[in-house]
Design a protein around this motif. Structure first.
Motif, short mmCIF file in Angstrom:
data_model
loop_
_atom_site.label_atom_id
_atom_site.label_comp_id
_atom_site.label_asym_id
_atom_site.label_seq_id
_atom_site.Cartn_x
_atom_site.Cartn_y
_atom_site.Cartn_z
N UNK A 124 0.81 -1.21 0.00
CA UNK A 124 0.00 0.00 0.00
C UNK A 124 0.85 1.27 0.00
N UNK A 125 2.00 1.23 0.67
CA UNK A 125 2.85 2.41 0.77
C UNK A 125 4.26 2.00 0.35
N UNK A 126 4.64 2.31 -0.87
CA UNK A 126 5.93 1.90 -1.40
C UNK A 126 7.06 2.63 -0.69
N UNK A 127 8.16 1.90 -0.49
CA UNK A 127 9.34 2.51 0.12
C UNK A 127 9.51 2.23 1.59
N UNK A 430 -3.42 6.16 -10.29
CA UNK A 430 -3.30 4.72 -10.45
C UNK A 430 -2.79 4.07 -9.16
N UNK A 431 -1.90 4.77 -8.45
CA UNK A 431 -1.43 4.26 -7.16
C UNK A 431 -2.58 4.19 -6.17
N UNK A 432 -3.43 5.23 -6.18
CA UNK A 432 -4.57 5.24 -5.27
C UNK A 432 -5.51 4.09 -5.57
N UNK A 433 -5.74 3.83 -6.84
CA UNK A 433 -6.59 2.70 -7.21
C UNK A 433 -6.01 1.38 -6.72
N UNK A 445 -16.01 -4.96 -7.03
CA UNK A 445 -15.90 -5.52 -8.36
C UNK A 445 -14.55 -5.14 -8.96
N UNK A 446 -13.97 -6.02 -9.77
CA UNK A 446 -12.65 -5.78 -10.33
C UNK A 446 -12.64 -4.66 -11.33
N UNK A 447 -13.77 -4.29 -11.91
CA UNK A 447 -13.79 -3.23 -12.89
C UNK A 447 -14.04 -1.86 -12.26
N UNK A 448 -14.08 -1.80 -10.93
CA UNK A 448 -14.28 -0.52 -10.27
C UNK A 448 -12.98 0.27 -10.27
N UNK A 449 -13.01 1.59 -10.57
CA UNK A 449 -11.80 2.40 -10.55
C UNK A 449 -11.13 2.42 -9.19
N UNK A 450 -11.89 2.13 -8.12
CA UNK A 450 -11.29 2.15 -6.79
C UNK A 450 -11.47 0.81 -6.12
#
Length: 450
Positions: A124-127, A430-433, A445-450
């Motif tokens: 969820x939080x890179x780094x 895209x990271x937020x998604x 659902x997998x097609x949801x933007x979020x």
């Protein structure tokens, strides 16, 4: 459905379209609706709608989808194994996450959790990665998580705690100065506050509280505020009523207060709920209902409307009591649940000799973690009466579990960040998604933007 600002409006009267979001009771579904079309997004962002949503937040009952899962860290490792992580900075022993969607519905004594590789916090939080080695989750509130790692001097003596507070939903991370002490705090609590600036934009601040219960049952506290960036020790030291003892593992924190169960040394029974008000460090007391005084292991939780919940098990029967936050209110028996219809068959056969204990209780989502001797840990929902197995008894003793429960408005956090321009519409979006999908798993659902 991806955003399409030029998409035609559905063939519905406008007055009907304005009423649709008000009838959506599940926060995940509301977030999905807001992310599907600009019209819904603007409607959800309207201050009038958000005001109604806040009022509904205070009135609704249990909402199981608010609990997204559990963050956890291992409690025990061999000295040689730990040394490998100290000398090799590429090794990662950061906290992990198991989603609700990966807990299997219980169907028999041999059912276990899905054998999927657990998610790391870096998902969820890179780094972060190995920088959070040996950090344990200690508290969560409204999508924020607090982690702690004990630091020691050359002689192996504990000298201070290192902390990190983050929001896996939005990707925010806050490093907190160490807290020096001679004796470690007995409790930590995390409080998140919604702040509205002069421009009308909403932000969130938090306080991390460390509580020491000293000799004579005196309460000493230190508070870190994200607004000031410093630790502050309170000069007020309240004391528990004479002749009373505190049940340490019963602490429940919410809205600037911490509740504990306390009892009488003379009677050796529970008698009250002791509430510490962090703002002025005052103690208040609430007498328990007579039925609860005879129980040895109740749990406390705060309800969505600001009230207090009390849960305990007698035999194979669970009792839920509620105390309203309104002045002059008393305890009311909310419901009594016969657990025999939901427990594993082997436990039911044991009857009154079965060992069933309460481990955790989340007041907003209405989820209860049960420990059953010989079976392991289970998640029971007070809302739909479902029972899910977390893991086997032997495995779960190795971990420190911290439930990750979000609130209504946090479900719209990513939508609002995108809509008000705080996030660009490419890489950051895209990271937020990705974070949202990872946390929710198959709940959306997998097609949801979020």
């Amino acid at each position: 459905m991806e955003d399409d600002y030029s998409a035609p409006a559905p063939h519905l009267p406008m007055d009907i379209m304005y009423k649709i979001p008000a009838h959506i009771s599940d926060p995940a579904s509301l977030a999905r609706l807001a992310s599907s079309w600009k019209f819904w997004r603007n409607l959800v962002k309207d201050p009038g709608f958000l005001d109604c949503l806040r009022r509904r937040h205070g009135d609704h009952g249990f909402t199981p989808s608010l609990l997204l899962g559990f963050f956890y860290q291992e409690n025990k490792r061999s000295s040689s194994d730990l040394w490998k992580y100290h000398i090799d900075k590429t090794r990662c022993l950061a906290p992990s996450f198991v989603r609700m969607s990966e807990l299997t519905q219980f169907i028999g004594s041999k059912t276990a959790r899905n054998a999927r590789k657990p998610l790391s916090l870096e998902t969820f939080i890179q780094g972060l990665g190995a920088s959070l080695n040996f950090f344990k989750p200690i508290a969560s509130h409204d999508s924020f998580l607090a982690f702690r790692r004990k630091s020691k001097d050359a002689d192996g003596q504990t000298i201070e705690d290192s902390f990190c507070v983050c929001n896996p939903l939005t990707g925010e991370t806050f490093e907190i100065p160490g807290l020096r002490y001679n004796i470690p705090p007995n409790h930590y609590a995390l409080f998140v506050t919604n702040d509205v600036g002069l421009s009308g934009r909403m932000s969130q601040s938090f306080q991390l509280i460390g509580i020491w219960v000293m000799k004579g049952n005196r309460f000493v506290s230190a508070c870190y505020s994200s607004k000031t960036g410093t630790w502050t020790r309170s000069g007020i030291i309240p004391q528990l009523l004479p002749g009373r003892y505190l049940v340490s593992n019963s602490a429940a924190a919410s809205d600037g207060v911490i509740h504990w169960l306390c009892g009488s040394w003379r009677q050796m029974t529970l008698t009250h709920v002791a509430t510490l008000h962090i703002g002025n460090m005052e103690l208040s007391y609430l007498e328990l209902p007579p039925e609860a005084k005879r129980n040895k292991a109740p749990l406390l939780a705060s309800s969505a409307d600001g009230g207090l919940l009390l849960l305990f098990v007698q035999g194979l029967q669970m009792s839920l009591w509620k105390h309203s936050s309104a002045p002059g209110s008393g305890w009311v028996l909310s419901e009594r649940i016969d657990m025999r219809s939901y427990l594993p068959p082997r436990v039911v056969k044991l009857g009154i000799s079965a060992k069933v204990g309460l481990e955790m209780f989340q007041g907003k989502s209405g989820t209860v973690v049960l420990w059953m001797y010989g079976e392991g840990l289970f998640l029971f929902s007070l809302s739909d009466r479902s029972l899910r197995k977390i893991d086997s008894e032997n495995v779960t003793k190795k971990y420190f579990l911290c439930p990750y429960e979000i609130d209504w408005l946090s479900c719209l956090a990513i939508t609002n960040l995108v809509a008000d321009g705080s996030l660009s519409l490419d890489v950051q979006r895209e990271k937020a998604r990705g974070r949202w999908r990872a946390l929710m798993g198959t709940n959306l659902a997998t097609n949801s933007p979020y």
